[in-house]
Design an enzyme around this catalytic site. Structure first.
Site, PDB file in Angstrom:
ATOM      1  N   ASP A 478      -4.733  -5.440  -5.205  1.00 41.16           N
ATOM      2  CA  ASP A 478      -4.239  -5.576  -4.420  1.00 41.16           C
ATOM      3  C   ASP A 478      -4.477  -5.249  -3.176  1.00 41.16           C
ATOM      4  O   ASP A 478      -5.477  -5.162  -2.741  1.00 41.16           O
ATOM      5  CB  ASP A 478      -2.917  -4.255  -4.760  1.00 41.16           C
ATOM      6  CG  ASP A 478      -1.569  -4.545  -4.095  1.00 41.16           C
ATOM      7  OD1 ASP A 478      -1.043  -5.384  -3.630  1.00 41.16           O
ATOM      8  OD2 ASP A 478      -0.107  -4.076  -5.042  1.00 41.16           O
ATOM      9  N   ASP A 540       6.243 -10.646  -3.931  1.00 40.83           N
ATOM     10  CA  ASP A 540       6.710  -8.966  -4.669  1.00 40.83           C
ATOM     11  C   ASP A 540       7.853  -9.846  -4.849  1.00 40.83           C
ATOM     12  O   ASP A 540       9.062  -8.821  -5.686  1.00 40.83           O
ATOM     13  CB  ASP A 540       6.598  -8.347  -3.512  1.00 40.83           C
ATOM     14  CG  ASP A 540       5.610  -6.527  -3.481  1.00 40.83           C
ATOM     15  OD1 ASP A 540       4.726  -7.388  -4.226  1.00 40.83           O
ATOM     16  OD2 ASP A 540       5.372  -6.683  -2.942  1.00 40.83           O
TER      17      ASP A 540
HETATM   18  C1  DGJ Z   1       2.496  -4.583  -4.481  1.00 42.29           C
HETATM   19  C2  DGJ Z   1       2.445  -5.426  -5.273  1.00 42.29           C
HETATM   20  O1  DGJ Z   1       2.832  -6.787  -5.209  1.00 42.29           O
HETATM   21  C3  DGJ Z   1       3.620  -5.219  -6.363  1.00 42.29           C
HETATM   22  O2  DGJ Z   1       3.366  -6.064  -7.451  1.00 42.29           O
HETATM   23  C4  DGJ Z   1       2.886  -3.808  -6.113  1.00 42.29           C
HETATM   24  O3  DGJ Z   1       1.540  -3.959  -7.481  1.00 42.29           O
HETATM   25  C5  DGJ Z   1       2.640  -2.439  -5.420  1.00 42.29           C
HETATM   26  N1  DGJ Z   1       2.313  -3.301  -4.410  1.00 42.29           N
HETATM   27  C6  DGJ Z   1       2.272  -1.411  -6.104  1.00 42.29           C
HETATM   28  O4  DGJ Z   1       2.058  -0.193  -4.554  1.00 42.29           O
END
Ligand code: DGJ
Length: 720
Positions: A478, A540
């Site tokens: 991430d 997201d």
């Molecule tokens: C952003 C990601 O896109 C989510 O799926 C998740 O992993 C969060 N970060 C966790 O902080």
């Protein structure tokens, strides 16, 4: 047909071609390298359109005898200061040098495509070979050599371009702009298109008619960004999904970029894509070289689907390095939306055993597993397992998950650190900041300076200490904030080089691990990351109906296996929309599917349905991996229609989705495309069968959907 590179006219003209595309270059006036043609494959180039140069006001003539002027020429590597007043591709300065003049030196065909030092780049493969033309241009006064590589691939209308800038003078040179792609067209009617968006609202089509002057898209964020993908498209005005001339340009790079199109005074068109000079500069000492990222040039006369097919095939055959590229991906469940930071071993194991019962194969422990991480305010950087949550540590938990018959995956955000972390307390200079200023905060976290080798070594050691147990089969990588507080213009590019160095190390050391890239969803969905990681979390926003648009947008360049899509809970956590489980499955099932539900909260009926969907998806997985994805045209912008069909055209699935139910419904036939007209196909649910020609010419009807947010899937197979 294999790619060809042919020289003619005493080696002044060079024609690169494959079965779909031709690109022609010519050396003019003995020294100016120009474009003559880029588009649909032509047999031979004999200069049928020979643009006259006439006397024009304000025109600087390069040669006053014949009015030859750079200001109207299609220049291969335009620079400023010699009478071409359009945007330049290469801008360098030195103590006594304010502009350069590149003179053609020579060109030759290379035996193999060279890789680009420290940067991800495309490669030849057994599915698609290539030929590379190496072109050298020189400025003897500045002591600068520009070597450009044009590679044409055997399949698809794809050519790539990258350059090396060499300083052979005895002084320092500053590169202020070094674009990877610069391409000129003769005047023609083009619409511009690109993908724009924001967090949770990615991949919107941004389309307009070219206007005079410069139109641009860019990122200065240190990541390719959801705001603008590093992609520019140009298309003839009548182009649609099925037909029309179109061009797509994509940059194999994950940092800041600039994409520009200039429509000039006499309507020549110049396209550029490369590093963003707003946040880039490079000092080249005597004898040093600089490598630009590689740009992908794609042409299709088969509309936007044709362009997408070219990208999909090319990235699959010639860019993605992961072993997982051609393998079925494990169906995973991710803990994020069911637990967020509230993790315990017991909860994770319960989720895993429930997941196992419905057929899920891999459990991914998302954010929240390390010390000091009970919300997003603290904890990043040290990567020490929180034993109060997971008393047996990561290895212990992974073993227990493996014992259930499932694989185990883990979330990391290695490029970041929170202020309370030991790593920052011990090495305060490791975060990116400008001396004397308080660094800008984003999600309460700071960016580690990946241009610093000590940081890279620290991250290698940290990740190794967790991965070396051999029980981690998947990593979600991430990256949840952009770079600010940059103290010099070299840093952003050096950061990306550091990132690639780290990814190179990890993906080579752990080739069995399936890496998924993520940057709050589509914040770094680009071909640079794809080189290392074969799949990406697109947004997201996990709402299935929102994903219709997001997945459609990204499918312009990226194939369904690259784009992950999870079945999440309803009402959706990001936008509150209520959708049926079947709708969430149907939409997700056209992509790389995962689950992000709290299975404890699901009713038995939902679990039974889920189990059936998962088994269906697993049956279809091979078909999905080997098939082609097309966006079908609908008559109403409220509808989405997708087709997945195998290469033999013996099996296909169609999705039809309706966002809102509307009054006054018009029953127009949905005409399928890309089938074999001679094959008879049977609907696997109703057993009705039809020839491909009827399905394409007469079309099909779908039931009246008297509800919002619906998606139906039809599965057809060829019968004898
Ligand atoms: C952003 C990601 O896109 C989510 O799926 C998740 O992993 C969060 N970060 C966790 O902080």
């Amino acid at each position: 047909m294999k790619a060809k590179i042919e020289f003619s006219n005493e080696k002044r003209v060079c024609h690169l071609s494959n079965r779909e595309v031709s690109l022609v270059l010519e050396v003019k006036e003995g020294k100016v390298l120009t474009y003559r043609y880029f588009g649909k494959k032509i047999k031979e180039f004999n200069n049928s359109f020979n643009q006259p140069f006439i006397s024009r006001g304000f025109s600087t003539t390069y040669n006053s005898e014949n009015y030859y002027s750079l200001s109207e020429e299609l220049i291969f590597s335009p620079t400023k200061g010699m009478g071409d007043f359009r945007i330049s591709a290469l801008d360098v300065t030195a103590d006594d040098i304010n502009h350069i003049e590149l003179k053609f030196k020579d060109w030759k065909i290379l035996d193999a495509k060279p890789s680009i030092l420290n940067l991800p780049s495309s490669f030849e493969s057994k599915e698609s070979g290539s030929l590379t033309l190496q072109i050298t241009q020189l400025d003897q006064i500045a002591g600068l050599e520009l070597i450009t590589y044009l590679t044409i691939f055997d399949i698809a209308g794809i050519i790539t371009r990258s350059s090396v800038i060499k300083n052979y003078s005895n002084k320092e040179i500053t590169i202020n702009k070094a674009t990877s792609l610069s391409l000129d067209f003769y005047p023609q009617d083009f619409d511009f298109f690109s993908l724009t968006g924001a967090h949770t609202n990615e991949a919107n089509i941004n389309e307009f008619k070219l206007h005079k002057g410069v139109q641009k898209i860019e990122s200065t964020r240190g990541a390719s960004s959801p705001q603008h993908n590093p992609f520019i498209g140009l298309k003839a005005p009548n182009t649609d999904q099925y037909q029309g001339n179109c061009y797509g340009f994509n940059l194999i790079y994950s940092g800041s970029f600039l994409g520009e199109v200039e429509l000039s005074q006499y309507e020549h068109i110049r396209v550029q894509l490369g590093l963003n000079p707003e946040v880039f500069e490079w000092k080249l000492n005597a004898g040093q070289e600089f490598y630009t990222p590689e740009a992908v040039l794609n042409y299709s006369d088969k509309g936007l689907n044709g362009l997408s097919q070219n990208f999909h095939e090319f990235y699959k055959n010639n860019l993605i390095t992961s072993k997982w590229n051609n393998k079925e991906r494990p169906l995973l469940i991710n803990t994020w939306e069911s637990m967020y930071f509230d993790i315990t071993e017991e909860k994770v194991l319960n989720l895993a055993s429930k997941a196992k019962e419905v057929g899920i194969e891999l459990l991914v422990l998302d954010d929240g597993w390390f010390e000091n991480r009970n919300n997003d305010k603290t904890g990043l950087g040290d990567w020490v397992c929180d034993k109060t949550k997971l008393p047996n540590g990561i290895e212990g938990l992974a073993t227990k998950i493996n014992d259930l018959g499932m694989k185990f995956g883990l979330w990391f955000e290695p490029e970041m650190a929170s202020l309370d972390s030991n790593v920052i307390k011990e090495n305060p200079s490791w975060i990116i900041r400008s001396k004397g200023y308080d660094p800008a905060v984003s999600r309460y976290q700071f960016v580690l300076d990946l241009s610093n080798d000590d940081v890279i070594e620290y991250l290698k050691t940290k990740l190794d200490s967790i991965l070396e147990c051999g029980k981690i089969s998947y990593i979600k990588w991430d990256m949840n904030r952009n770079i600010t507080d940059v103290s010099n213009k070299q840093l952003q590019h050096k950061y990306i080089l550091g990132l690639y160095k780290l990814l190179n190390y990890l993906t080579n050391k752990y080739p069995e691990i399936l890496f998924e890239s993520c940057a709050s969803g589509g914040g770094r969905l680009d071909p640079g990351m794809l080189y290392y990681m074969p799949q990406c979390w697109t947004s997201d926003n996990s709402d299935a109906i929102s994903r219709l648009k997001i997945q459609s947008g990204y499918s312009l360049m990226y194939s369904p296996m690259v784009l992950t899509n999870h079945i999440t809970t309803s009402p959706n956590h990001q936008i509150g929309r209520v959708t049926e489980l079947k709708v969430r499955y149907n939409i997700g099932s056209f992509f790389n599917l995962g689950v992000e539900l709290n299975l404890e909260n699901c009713s038995q009926e939902e679990l039974d349905d889920l189990k059936q969907y998962i088994s269906q998806y697993k049956n279809d997985r091979k078909f999905l991996l080997d098939s082609q994805f097309y966006r079908l045209q609908t008559t109403d912008s409220n509808d989405f229609m997708w087709l997945i069909i195998n290469k033999e055209k013996t099996e296909f699935k169609v999705l039809i989705a309706k966002v809102l139910s509307k009054p006054g419904i018009v029953f127009s036939p949905f005409k399928l495309k890309y089938l074999n007209p001679e094959f008879k196909y049977q609907n696997q649910e109703t057993q009705e069968s039809y020839y491909g020609d009827e399905l394409m010419e007469n079309g099909v009807s779908f039931p009246r959907l008297r509800k919002d947010f619906q998606a139906l899937v039809y599965h057809f197979k060829k019968i004898n």
